[in-house]
Motif scaffolding. Structure first.
Motif, PDB file in Angstrom:
ATOM      1  N   VAL A 172       0.837  -1.193   0.000  1.00  0.00           N
ATOM      2  CA  VAL A 172       0.000   0.000   0.000  1.00  0.00           C
ATOM      3  C   VAL A 172       0.875   1.247   0.000  1.00  0.00           C
ATOM      4  CG1 VAL A 172      -1.715   1.317   1.299  1.00  0.00           C
ATOM      5  CG2 VAL A 172      -1.902  -1.184   1.151  1.00  0.00           C
ATOM      6  N   PHE A 173       1.917   1.246   0.835  1.00  0.00           N
ATOM      7  CA  PHE A 173       2.845   2.381   0.875  1.00  0.00           C
ATOM      8  C   PHE A 173       3.529   2.552  -0.483  1.00  0.00           C
ATOM      9  CE2 PHE A 173       7.055   4.174   1.358  1.00  0.00           C
ATOM     10  CZ  PHE A 173       6.822   5.310   2.115  1.00  0.00           C
ATOM     11  N   GLN A 174       3.959   1.443  -1.079  1.00  0.00           N
ATOM     12  CA  GLN A 174       4.636   1.528  -2.378  1.00  0.00           C
ATOM     13  C   GLN A 174       3.713   2.130  -3.431  1.00  0.00           C
ATOM     14  OE1 GLN A 174       6.330  -2.143  -3.669  1.00  0.00           O
ATOM     15  NE2 GLN A 174       7.524  -2.460  -1.810  1.00  0.00           N
ATOM     16  N   ARG A 175       2.476   1.658  -3.469  1.00  0.00           N
ATOM     17  CA  ARG A 175       1.524   2.148  -4.472  1.00  0.00           C
ATOM     18  C   ARG A 175       1.260   3.644  -4.280  1.00  0.00           C
ATOM     19  NH1 ARG A 175      -4.221   2.302  -5.268  1.00  0.00           N
ATOM     20  NH2 ARG A 175      -4.737   1.867  -7.449  1.00  0.00           N
ATOM     21  N   GLU A 176       1.035   4.062  -3.048  1.00  0.00           N
ATOM     22  CA  GLU A 176       0.776   5.477  -2.770  1.00  0.00           C
ATOM     23  C   GLU A 176       1.991   6.347  -3.124  1.00  0.00           C
ATOM     24  OE1 GLU A 176      -0.361   5.552   1.301  1.00  0.00           O
ATOM     25  OE2 GLU A 176      -2.430   4.920   0.925  1.00  0.00           O
ATOM     26  N   THR A 177       3.187   5.830  -2.844  1.00  0.00           N
ATOM     27  CA  THR A 177       4.395   6.604  -3.136  1.00  0.00           C
ATOM     28  C   THR A 177       4.630   6.699  -4.634  1.00  0.00           C
ATOM     29  OG1 THR A 177       5.348   5.850  -1.042  1.00  0.00           O
ATOM     30  CG2 THR A 177       6.853   6.836  -2.636  1.00  0.00           C
ATOM     31  N   LEU A 178       4.379   5.626  -5.355  1.00  0.00           N
ATOM     32  CA  LEU A 178       4.499   5.666  -6.809  1.00  0.00           C
ATOM     33  C   LEU A 178       3.519   6.677  -7.400  1.00  0.00           C
ATOM     34  CD1 LEU A 178       4.865   1.838  -7.475  1.00  0.00           C
ATOM     35  CD2 LEU A 178       6.600   3.565  -8.008  1.00  0.00           C
ATOM     36  N   GLY A 179       2.272   6.648  -6.908  1.00  0.00           N
ATOM     37  CA  GLY A 179       1.282   7.606  -7.389  1.00  0.00           C
ATOM     38  C   GLY A 179       1.679   9.034  -7.070  1.00  0.00           C
ATOM     39  N   ALA A 180       2.209   9.263  -5.850  1.00  0.00           N
ATOM     40  CA  ALA A 180       2.640  10.602  -5.462  1.00  0.00           C
ATOM     41  C   ALA A 180       3.813  11.073  -6.320  1.00  0.00           C
ATOM     42  CB  ALA A 180       3.018  10.624  -3.983  1.00  0.00           C
ATOM     43  N   ALA A 181       4.717  10.162  -6.647  1.00  0.00           N
ATOM     44  CA  ALA A 181       5.863  10.517  -7.484  1.00  0.00           C
ATOM     45  C   ALA A 181       5.397  11.005  -8.855  1.00  0.00           C
ATOM     46  CB  ALA A 181       6.797   9.322  -7.634  1.00  0.00           C
ATOM     47  N   VAL A 182       4.459  10.293  -9.455  1.00  0.00           N
ATOM     48  CA  VAL A 182       3.932  10.702 -10.759  1.00  0.00           C
ATOM     49  C   VAL A 182       3.236  12.048 -10.653  1.00  0.00           C
ATOM     50  CG1 VAL A 182       2.234  10.155 -12.543  1.00  0.00           C
ATOM     51  CG2 VAL A 182       3.715   8.351 -11.645  1.00  0.00           C
ATOM     52  N   LEU A 183       2.466  12.247  -9.582  1.00  0.00           N
ATOM     53  CA  LEU A 183       1.732  13.496  -9.399  1.00  0.00           C
ATOM     54  C   LEU A 183       2.685  14.683  -9.303  1.00  0.00           C
ATOM     55  CD1 LEU A 183      -1.305  14.181  -9.068  1.00  0.00           C
ATOM     56  CD2 LEU A 183      -0.906  14.252  -6.606  1.00  0.00           C
ATOM     57  N   HIS A 184       3.777  14.532  -8.553  1.00  0.00           N
ATOM     58  CA  HIS A 184       4.732  15.638  -8.400  1.00  0.00           C
ATOM     59  C   HIS A 184       5.460  15.942  -9.706  1.00  0.00           C
ATOM     60  CE1 HIS A 184       4.019  16.087  -4.206  1.00  0.00           C
ATOM     61  NE2 HIS A 184       4.548  14.929  -3.849  1.00  0.00           N
ATOM     62  N   ILE A 185       5.766  14.922 -10.463  1.00  0.00           N
ATOM     63  CA  ILE A 185       6.453  15.133 -11.741  1.00  0.00           C
ATOM     64  C   ILE A 185       5.494  15.760 -12.746  1.00  0.00           C
ATOM     65  CG2 ILE A 185       7.539  13.963 -13.697  1.00  0.00           C
ATOM     66  CD1 ILE A 185       8.600  11.929 -11.529  1.00  0.00           C
ATOM     67  N   ARG A 186       4.251  15.279 -12.776  1.00  0.00           N
ATOM     68  CA  ARG A 186       3.255  15.839 -13.698  1.00  0.00           C
ATOM     69  C   ARG A 186       2.988  17.310 -13.397  1.00  0.00           C
ATOM     70  NH1 ARG A 186      -1.081  12.686 -12.557  1.00  0.00           N
ATOM     71  NH2 ARG A 186      -0.649  11.133 -14.178  1.00  0.00           N
ATOM     72  N   SER A 187       2.973  17.673 -12.124  1.00  0.00           N
ATOM     73  CA  SER A 187       2.676  19.051 -11.742  1.00  0.00           C
ATOM     74  C   SER A 187       3.872  19.980 -11.913  1.00  0.00           C
ATOM     75  CB  SER A 187       2.217  19.094 -10.282  1.00  0.00           C
ATOM     76  OG  SER A 187       3.296  18.803  -9.399  1.00  0.00           O
ATOM     77  N   GLY A 188       5.068  19.423 -12.086  1.00  0.00           N
ATOM     78  CA  GLY A 188       6.266  20.235 -12.205  1.00  0.00           C
ATOM     79  C   GLY A 188       6.940  20.533 -10.881  1.00  0.00           C
ATOM     80  N   LYS A 189       6.397  20.019  -9.776  1.00  0.00           N
ATOM     81  CA  LYS A 189       7.051  20.227  -8.481  1.00  0.00           C
ATOM     82  C   LYS A 189       8.375  19.480  -8.399  1.00  0.00           C
ATOM     83  CE  LYS A 189       2.886  21.078  -5.723  1.00  0.00           C
ATOM     84  NZ  LYS A 189       2.052  20.582  -4.607  1.00  0.00           N
ATOM     85  N   ALA A 190       8.498  18.417  -9.168  1.00  0.00           N
ATOM     86  CA  ALA A 190       9.750  17.656  -9.216  1.00  0.00           C
ATOM     87  C   ALA A 190      10.131  17.456 -10.673  1.00  0.00           C
ATOM     88  CB  ALA A 190       9.600  16.320  -8.510  1.00  0.00           C
ATOM     89  N   THR A 191      11.408  17.680 -10.989  1.00  0.00           N
ATOM     90  CA  THR A 191      11.876  17.523 -12.366  1.00  0.00           C
ATOM     91  C   THR A 191      13.065  16.574 -12.470  1.00  0.00           C
ATOM     92  OG1 THR A 191      13.292  19.469 -12.111  1.00  0.00           O
ATOM     93  CG2 THR A 191      11.088  19.823 -13.027  1.00  0.00           C
ATOM     94  N   SER A 192      13.553  16.089 -11.327  1.00  0.00           N
ATOM     95  CA  SER A 192      14.707  15.194 -11.316  1.00  0.00           C
ATOM     96  C   SER A 192      14.579  14.252 -10.125  1.00  0.00           C
ATOM     97  CB  SER A 192      16.009  15.996 -11.207  1.00  0.00           C
ATOM     98  OG  SER A 192      16.088  16.628  -9.932  1.00  0.00           O
ATOM     99  N   ARG A 193      15.450  13.272 -10.056  1.00  0.00           N
ATOM    100  CA  ARG A 193      15.456  12.357  -8.921  1.00  0.00           C
ATOM    101  C   ARG A 193      15.737  13.112  -7.614  1.00  0.00           C
ATOM    102  NH1 ARG A 193      17.008   6.467 -10.647  1.00  0.00           N
ATOM    103  NH2 ARG A 193      16.593   6.542 -12.882  1.00  0.00           N
ATOM    104  N   THR A 194      16.613  14.090  -7.688  1.00  0.00           N
ATOM    105  CA  THR A 194      16.965  14.844  -6.481  1.00  0.00           C
ATOM    106  C   THR A 194      15.785  15.647  -5.956  1.00  0.00           C
ATOM    107  OG1 THR A 194      19.253  15.023  -7.227  1.00  0.00           O
ATOM    108  CG2 THR A 194      18.532  16.559  -5.525  1.00  0.00           C
ATOM    109  N   THR A 195      15.120  16.397  -6.842  1.00  0.00           N
ATOM    110  CA  THR A 195      13.978  17.207  -6.392  1.00  0.00           C
ATOM    111  C   THR A 195      12.804  16.321  -6.001  1.00  0.00           C
ATOM    112  OG1 THR A 195      13.276  17.488  -8.703  1.00  0.00           O
ATOM    113  CG2 THR A 195      14.640  19.226  -7.731  1.00  0.00           C
ATOM    114  N   LEU A 196      12.660  15.169  -6.644  1.00  0.00           N
ATOM    115  CA  LEU A 196      11.590  14.253  -6.276  1.00  0.00           C
ATOM    116  C   LEU A 196      11.809  13.695  -4.873  1.00  0.00           C
ATOM    117  CD1 LEU A 196       8.998  12.764  -7.062  1.00  0.00           C
ATOM    118  CD2 LEU A 196      10.430  10.982  -8.101  1.00  0.00           C
ATOM    119  N   ALA A 197      13.050  13.342  -4.547  1.00  0.00           N
ATOM    120  CA  ALA A 197      13.350  12.842  -3.202  1.00  0.00           C
ATOM    121  C   ALA A 197      12.991  13.879  -2.149  1.00  0.00           C
ATOM    122  CB  ALA A 197      14.829  12.470  -3.101  1.00  0.00           C
ATOM    123  N   LYS A 198      13.230  15.155  -2.451  1.00  0.00           N
ATOM    124  CA  LYS A 198      12.930  16.211  -1.484  1.00  0.00           C
ATOM    125  C   LYS A 198      11.436  16.350  -1.254  1.00  0.00           C
ATOM    126  CE  LYS A 198      17.081  18.987  -2.336  1.00  0.00           C
ATOM    127  NZ  LYS A 198      17.605  20.276  -2.895  1.00  0.00           N
TER     128      LYS A 198
END
Length: 378
Positions: free
Chosen positions: A6-32
């Motif tokens: 469940v945690f993995q699925r939610e985190t994967l979904g959150a990762a896509v959401l942040h990249i789609r929104s532009g809040k994250a553009t790289s592995r480094t900014t996504l980790a933050k």
């Protein structure tokens, strides 16, 4: 990577959401933004790339340090449908995996439509969208008028469709489409549309003004859309109007005075039963430059309502939606001026009213935004 699925699925979904929104553009900014270690983030990114949800390509040279590879979503990975309706019509949009609107359809509903006809028409609209979209349909968002229980997926009540009472909308639609379905009140869906596609992008506090067939608002506070304990937050159209006692017996509800049809009739100097023009926006555009007591009275009523809302919400901006947007900046400025005159305390709040830049598809775009926000890979 943590083992909890469940945690993995939610985190994967959150990762896509942040990249789609532009809040994250790289592995480094996504980790933050995820608040997890770079090494764990890298494992999630590798999985999403392998599953063809993300791309990693090109170089993004920052002001210091080594160039970073850029993360983007794969637009053709799949799509989301957003559907919004009222008693007259259904509008639907198809949004690709990167959040870009690719197709739209509209269907006029018959007079005296009933709930089953609405459900069937929604399914027809989604099928029509599918012909223009790439990849699988991932989920559907619905913007539903009136009172809704978003958690239960139920349309509680809508005054303009006689049998729209306790309708299990999510159950009926998901059973036919076999994908997750998310439901929300249509004005709250529009609040999501503004966050993704409009003037609400980057804002934490704003209010959607919805003088359409009725009158309601949707409130975003601290980045969260407010629903209320009984799913009725923003139902200001039910306020008694005028607000004070009326010995003459002329009391009504607010939406009878400030809905888009009522506003057109007032600005045109017509009675409450006057026939509406086929093109209400065109009719409102024709009276957008009127002056005189009718204009002053309408702007004064809007100023009173919005001034009271400002005192309650202390919002950053009111975003006007619906046909009244054709009245433009002049209408919005007049409302603010009259609100300050009525309530001098408003002067220090920096109160602002602006017409939305989104069109009639705003509700459907918002519904698609809902679907994007809740999606996570299976």
């Amino acid at each position: 990577m943590r083992k909890n699925p469940v945690f993995q699925r939610e985190t994967l979904g959150a990762a896509v959401l942040h990249i789609r929104s532009g809040k994250a553009t790289s592995r480094t900014t996504l980790a933050k933004v995820l608040g997890i270690s770079p090494s764990t983030t890298g494992l999630y990114v590798d999985q999403l790339i392998a599953d063809k949800y993300l791309n990693e390509s090109g170089l993004n040279q920052g002001p210091m340090g080594r160039p970073r590879r850029v993360l983007t979503t794969q637009p053709e990975a799949g799509w989301f449908a957003g559907v919004e309706f009222n008693a007259q019509r259904i509008q639907a949009v198809g949004v690709d995996f990167s959040g870009d609107a690719r197709a739209s359809v509209e269907q006029v509903l018959p007079a005296e439509v009933v709930a089953d006809q609405v459900i069937k028409s929604i399914l027809i609209c989604v099928a029509r969208l599918a012909a223009s979209m790439q990849g699988p349909l991932f989920s559907v968002g619905l913007g539903v008028p009136g009172l809704v229980d978003a958690q239960a997926g139920v349309g509680i009540h809508y005054a303009f469709i006689p049998d729209w009472n306790q309708v299990p909308v999510v159950e009926k639609i998901s059973a036919k489409l076999n994908v997750p379905v998310t439901l929300q009140n249509n004005l709250r869906a529009i609040a999501h549309a503004e966050r993704w596609f409009g003037l609400g992008h980057g804002l934490n506090d704003y209010v959607i003004l919805g003088p359409r067939s009725g009158f309601g608002v949707a409130m975003v506070q601290d980045g969260r859309v407010i629903e209320g304990a009984h799913h009725a937050a923003g139902e200001v159209g039910r306020w008694p109007w005028p607000l004070m006692d009326d010995p003459g017996g002329r009391s009504q509800e607010l939406h009878h005075a400030l809905s888009a049809p009522a506003t057109w009739r007032r600005l045109a100097g017509l009675g409450p039963q006057a026939k509406l023009p086929e093109d209400l926006r065109g009719g409102l555009s024709a009276v957008a430059e009127v002056t005189g007591p009718e204009w002053d009275a309408v702007c004064g009523d809007f100023a009173r309502v919005i001034g009271l809302l400002q005192m309650i919400t202390d919002t950053g901006v009111f975003i006007l939606h619906g046909p009244l947007t054709v009245l433009g900046e002049r209408f919005c400025s007049a409302i603010v001026e009259k609100a300050v005159a009525l309530m001098p305390a408003m002067r220090s709040t920096g109160m602002k009213v602006v017409p939305s830049t989104l069109g009639d598809n705003a509700g459907a775009l918002g519904a698609a935004s809902l679907a994007m926000e809740v999606w996570a890979p299976a």
